[in-house]
Design a protein around this motif. Structure first.
Motif, PDB file in Angstrom:
ATOM      1  N   ASP A  77       0.853  -1.124   0.065  1.00  0.00           N
ATOM      2  CA  ASP A  77       0.074   0.067  -0.105  1.00  0.00           C
ATOM      3  C   ASP A  77       0.924   1.215  -0.033  1.00  0.00           C
ATOM      4  OD1 ASP A  77      -2.248  -1.469  -0.060  1.00  0.00           O
ATOM      5  OD2 ASP A  77      -2.508  -1.507   2.156  1.00  0.00           O
ATOM      6  N   TYR A  78       1.967   1.008   0.308  1.00  0.00           N
ATOM      7  CA  TYR A  78       2.901   2.318   0.590  1.00  0.00           C
ATOM      8  C   TYR A  78       4.501   2.050  -0.119  1.00  0.00           C
ATOM      9  CZ  TYR A  78      -0.371   3.865   3.972  1.00  0.00           C
ATOM     10  OH  TYR A  78      -1.524   4.338   4.826  1.00  0.00           O
ATOM     11  N   TYR A  79       5.045   3.094  -0.644  1.00  0.00           N
ATOM     12  CA  TYR A  79       6.294   2.878  -0.928  1.00  0.00           C
ATOM     13  C   TYR A  79       7.235   3.794  -0.453  1.00  0.00           C
ATOM     14  CZ  TYR A  79      10.107   3.208  -4.261  1.00  0.00           C
ATOM     15  OH  TYR A  79      11.484   3.315  -4.853  1.00  0.00           O
ATOM     16  N   PHE A  80       8.339   3.416   0.102  1.00  0.00           N
ATOM     17  CA  PHE A  80       9.206   4.481   0.625  1.00  0.00           C
ATOM     18  C   PHE A  80      10.459   4.807  -0.394  1.00  0.00           C
ATOM     19  CE2 PHE A  80       6.547   2.882   3.941  1.00  0.00           C
ATOM     20  CZ  PHE A  80       6.295   3.852   4.688  1.00  0.00           C
ATOM     21  N   ARG A  81      10.584   5.838  -0.846  1.00  0.00           N
ATOM     22  CA  ARG A  81      11.796   6.160  -1.765  1.00  0.00           C
ATOM     23  C   ARG A  81      12.771   6.750  -0.647  1.00  0.00           C
ATOM     24  NH1 ARG A  81      10.970  11.043  -5.469  1.00  0.00           N
ATOM     25  NH2 ARG A  81       9.799   9.466  -6.597  1.00  0.00           N
ATOM     26  N   VAL A  82      13.864   6.038  -0.476  1.00  0.00           N
ATOM     27  CA  VAL A  82      14.791   6.121   0.490  1.00  0.00           C
ATOM     28  C   VAL A  82      15.689   7.489  -0.236  1.00  0.00           C
ATOM     29  CG1 VAL A  82      16.913   5.241   1.488  1.00  0.00           C
ATOM     30  CG2 VAL A  82      14.842   3.911   1.283  1.00  0.00           C
ATOM     31  N   ARG A  83      15.889   8.341   0.809  1.00  0.00           N
ATOM     32  CA  ARG A  83      16.709   9.395   0.579  1.00  0.00           C
ATOM     33  C   ARG A  83      18.070   9.548   1.483  1.00  0.00           C
ATOM     34  NH1 ARG A  83      12.938  14.612  -0.190  1.00  0.00           N
ATOM     35  NH2 ARG A  83      13.977  15.096   1.914  1.00  0.00           N
ATOM     36  N   GLU A  84      18.836  10.515   1.329  1.00  0.00           N
ATOM     37  CA  GLU A  84      20.149  10.336   2.387  1.00  0.00           C
ATOM     38  C   GLU A  84      19.739  10.295   3.736  1.00  0.00           C
ATOM     39  OE1 GLU A  84      24.010  13.010   3.267  1.00  0.00           O
ATOM     40  OE2 GLU A  84      23.292  12.859   0.980  1.00  0.00           O
ATOM     41  N   GLU A 136      -3.335  15.410   4.868  1.00  0.00           N
ATOM     42  CA  GLU A 136      -3.403  15.254   6.252  1.00  0.00           C
ATOM     43  C   GLU A 136      -3.256  13.632   6.359  1.00  0.00           C
ATOM     44  OE1 GLU A 136      -6.470  16.618   8.930  1.00  0.00           O
ATOM     45  OE2 GLU A 136      -6.777  18.368   7.816  1.00  0.00           O
ATOM     46  N   LEU A 137      -2.499  13.383   6.852  1.00  0.00           N
ATOM     47  CA  LEU A 137      -2.373  11.772   7.123  1.00  0.00           C
ATOM     48  C   LEU A 137      -3.233  10.934   8.073  1.00  0.00           C
ATOM     49  CD1 LEU A 137       1.829  11.939   7.573  1.00  0.00           C
ATOM     50  CD2 LEU A 137       0.426  11.651   5.604  1.00  0.00           C
ATOM     51  N   SER A 138      -3.918  10.205   7.517  1.00  0.00           N
ATOM     52  CA  SER A 138      -4.429   9.355   8.533  1.00  0.00           C
ATOM     53  C   SER A 138      -3.826   8.520   9.329  1.00  0.00           C
ATOM     54  CB  SER A 138      -5.215   8.045   7.549  1.00  0.00           C
ATOM     55  OG  SER A 138      -4.313   7.267   6.966  1.00  0.00           O
ATOM     56  N   LYS A 139      -4.389   7.833  10.466  1.00  0.00           N
ATOM     57  CA  LYS A 139      -3.972   7.043  11.527  1.00  0.00           C
ATOM     58  C   LYS A 139      -3.099   5.699  11.002  1.00  0.00           C
ATOM     59  CE  LYS A 139      -6.924   8.317  15.258  1.00  0.00           C
ATOM     60  NZ  LYS A 139      -7.721   7.866  16.343  1.00  0.00           N
ATOM     61  N   ALA A 140      -3.439   5.121   9.769  1.00  0.00           N
ATOM     62  CA  ALA A 140      -3.000   4.047   9.115  1.00  0.00           C
ATOM     63  C   ALA A 140      -1.599   4.862   8.434  1.00  0.00           C
ATOM     64  CB  ALA A 140      -3.960   3.324   7.937  1.00  0.00           C
ATOM     65  N   ASP A 141      -1.998   5.826   7.780  1.00  0.00           N
ATOM     66  CA  ASP A 141      -0.510   6.263   7.519  1.00  0.00           C
ATOM     67  C   ASP A 141       0.455   6.525   8.336  1.00  0.00           C
ATOM     68  OD1 ASP A 141      -1.824   6.713   4.792  1.00  0.00           O
ATOM     69  OD2 ASP A 141      -2.370   8.641   5.065  1.00  0.00           O
ATOM     70  N   ILE A 142       0.207   7.042   9.248  1.00  0.00           N
ATOM     71  CA  ILE A 142       1.093   7.411  10.508  1.00  0.00           C
ATOM     72  C   ILE A 142       1.692   6.099  10.810  1.00  0.00           C
ATOM     73  CG2 ILE A 142       1.443   8.276  12.890  1.00  0.00           C
ATOM     74  CD1 ILE A 142      -0.612  10.515  11.750  1.00  0.00           C
ATOM     75  N   ALA A 143       0.781   5.256  11.221  1.00  0.00           N
ATOM     76  CA  ALA A 143       1.177   3.886  11.984  1.00  0.00           C
ATOM     77  C   ALA A 143       2.320   3.223  10.763  1.00  0.00           C
ATOM     78  CB  ALA A 143      -0.110   2.959  12.008  1.00  0.00           C
ATOM     79  N   ARG A 144       1.891   3.078   9.683  1.00  0.00           N
ATOM     80  CA  ARG A 144       2.733   2.560   8.625  1.00  0.00           C
ATOM     81  C   ARG A 144       4.236   3.304   8.398  1.00  0.00           C
ATOM     82  NH1 ARG A 144       5.911   0.107   7.050  1.00  0.00           N
ATOM     83  NH2 ARG A 144       6.319  -0.887   4.888  1.00  0.00           N
ATOM     84  N   ILE A 145       4.056   4.575   8.707  1.00  0.00           N
ATOM     85  CA  ILE A 145       5.328   5.359   8.461  1.00  0.00           C
ATOM     86  C   ILE A 145       6.270   5.079   9.720  1.00  0.00           C
ATOM     87  CG2 ILE A 145       6.159   7.783   8.500  1.00  0.00           C
ATOM     88  CD1 ILE A 145       3.533   8.423   6.567  1.00  0.00           C
TER      89      ILE A 145
END
Length: 134
Positions: free
Chosen positions: A7-14, A53-62
């Motif tokens: 559901d989420y993709y994290f593009r790694v940065r420095e 606005e980030l949802s609770k699910a967004d914040i939990a996954r992050i």
């Protein structure tokens, strides 16, 4: 394939990552990635992207990703140090058996200063730990 995508993709940065929500449920059945936040892993800051606005699910996954990433980076740090010990041993063997006078002239001062600096810090930190135990 779309059922296997996260559901989420994290593009790694420095110093963190850009966070995207992955969407495959659209009319064209294309993969769409919508940026929702930017993460700074060093200070734990999460900035919503734009007016989001980030949802609770967004914040939990992050937060879960940040914990996993921090653990991975810590493991990499210690792996790098173990490799440095190996390199020191390999360097010692090279100096003893293969290095020419010219090569030694090129690296000796830099190695001696780096090793002196490292030794000073290690001795000070070891003394601090011993004092803390008593």
């Amino acid at each position: 394939m779309s059922a296997d995508l996260p559901d989420y993709y994290f593009r790694v940065r420095e110093n963190g990552a850009a966070v995207f929500r992955v969407d495959t449920e659209n009319r064209q059945r294309r993969i769409e990635m919508d940026q929702i936040a930017v993460i700074n892993i060093k200070n734990g800051e999460v900035k919503p992207h734009g007016d989001r606005e980030l949802s609770k699910a967004d914040i939990a996954r992050i937060e879960d990703w940040m914990a996993q990433r921090s653990a991975l980076l810590a493991q990499r740090d210690i792996d790098d140090i173990h490799r440095a010990v190996d390199y020191l041993n390999i360097t010692t063997q090279w100096v003893q058996s293969k290095a020419s006078d010219e090569q030694l002239e090129d690296v000796t001062d830099a190695l001696l200063l780096a090793m002196h600096d490292l030794r000073s810090v290690l001795v000070r930190k070891k003394a601090d730990r011993l004092l803390d135990k008593s």
